[in-house]
Enzyme design. Structure first.
Site, mmCIF file in Angstrom:
data_model
loop_
_atom_site.group_PDB
_atom_site.id
_atom_site.type_symbol
_atom_site.label_atom_id
_atom_site.label_comp_id
_atom_site.label_asym_id
_atom_site.label_seq_id
_atom_site.Cartn_x
_atom_site.Cartn_y
_atom_site.Cartn_z
ATOM 1 N N CYS A 42 -15.812 20.394 25.262
ATOM 2 C CA CYS A 42 -15.331 21.783 25.200
ATOM 3 C C CYS A 42 -14.851 22.170 23.806
ATOM 4 O O CYS A 42 -15.420 23.059 23.179
ATOM 5 C CB CYS A 42 -14.194 21.992 26.210
ATOM 6 S SG CYS A 42 -14.732 22.037 27.922
ATOM 7 N N ARG A 72 -18.308 11.873 26.216
ATOM 8 C CA ARG A 72 -19.164 12.945 25.720
ATOM 9 C C ARG A 72 -18.686 13.458 24.370
ATOM 10 O O ARG A 72 -17.533 13.807 24.198
ATOM 11 C CB ARG A 72 -19.199 14.099 26.737
ATOM 12 C CG ARG A 72 -20.032 13.800 27.974
ATOM 13 C CD ARG A 72 -19.964 14.929 28.970
ATOM 14 N NE ARG A 72 -18.640 15.028 29.585
ATOM 15 C CZ ARG A 72 -18.315 15.967 30.476
ATOM 16 N NH1 ARG A 72 -19.194 16.880 30.834
ATOM 17 N NH2 ARG A 72 -17.100 15.980 30.987
#
Length: 294
Positions: A130, A201
């Site tokens: 994000c 990630r």
């Protein structure tokens, strides 16, 4: 939504309606969980917005905040992460300045933090799915519309290059004490993009690993939170479950996992040779217990 229309052959707000609520989950955070984080909601029509808001209201104890459009809801999500990214970039840049001045960044931040409105951000690597991504959505759209963002992209540049900065500091310190990077051994403690979380990630720790390897350093990586198969599949890394004691020239505390904090300075230094360098990215150890830190 044009993709939904094109793929289905249906018309938005006639044949189907859309309700939307941006993600606000904080991975690894046991206190701020789905029910306890206020939920931003929206819909493609006022009726759809009311419907999706009423659904979330049944499970979100913290309440909901209904916006006037899906664009507003998504923009709110994007700027939440963009604001955090820019603030971290600021303290990362301050850390680089204070290193040149010869003062400890954490001590400076603690002193500044005694003022009631000083924001408690700390320097570090900015990865994940994000914070390191959302600012690019916003800047891409802005550029499409003829506006060229400067501060947001400057923050992204700083944060994207922190791994290279850390790596260069490690190499410089090794050389300054008479060591040679080639054939040295390094232990990286942590691979996940944040503490007490298995998510790898977009982790920036990988960039440190690659940069150290490019200097001929053999790198072992230990992360008790990360699935070994996932690390191998995503980055081609074989995790070390139990690092060798007394074997490493450099120990890098890359992620502030609770297991690493529990080791303390003595436990972490036990992995290194007597003259080894300990670089603490996450302030896991006291200032006088590490050789280098952000």
């Amino acid at each position: 939504m044009p993709f939904l229309e094109n793929g289905s052959g249906l018309t938005l707000n006639e044949d189907f309606f859309v309700g939307y609520s941006p993600e606000r989950i904080n991975p690894g955070d046991k206190q701020h969980r789905l029910p306890t984080i206020l939920k931003v909601t929206s819909g493609s029509t006022p009726e759809a917005a009311d419907y999706i808001d009423s659904i979330y209201a049944t499970i979100i104890t913290a309440g909901t905040h209904k916006t006037s459009s899906i664009k507003v809801a998504e923009a709110a999500k994007v700027i939440e992460n963009t604001q955090r990214d820019v603030n971290i970039a600021l303290v990362n840049e301050l850390a680089m300045i204070f290193d040149r001045v010869g003062i400890d960044t954490e001590e400076v931040l603690e002193a500044a933090g005694t003022k009631w409105n000083f924001l408690p951000f700390r320097p570090g690597l900015v990865g994940g799915h994000c914070i390191g991504v959302d600012p690019y959505y916003l800047t891409y759209k802005a550029q499409q519309l003829g506006y060229h963002p400067q501060m947001i992209l400057a923050g992204r540049y700083v944060n994207d290059n922190m791994s290279l900065y850390v790596s260069s500091q490690i190499i410089k310190r090794m050389i300054s004490v008479g060591g040679t990077p080639r054939h040295a051994r390094a232990l990286i403690l942590g691979l996940a993009f944040k503490e007490n979380c298995p998510d790898i990630r977009n982790t920036k720790v990988v960039d440190i690993i690659k940069e150290l390897q490019s200097f001929g350093i053999h790198v072992d990586v230990c992360d008790p939170w990360v699935d070994a198969d996932a690390a191998q599949a995503e980055y081609g890394l074989s995790l070390v479950e139990k690092p060798e004691r007394g074997a490493y020239d450099v120990v890098v505390i890359a992620v502030g996992h609770e297991q690493f904090k529990a080791l303390g300075a003595k436990g972490i230094r036990a992995f290194g040779k007597p003259e080894s360098l300990v670089y603490d990215i996450k302030y896991v150890l006291p200032a006088d217990a590490s050789d280098e830190r952000l």
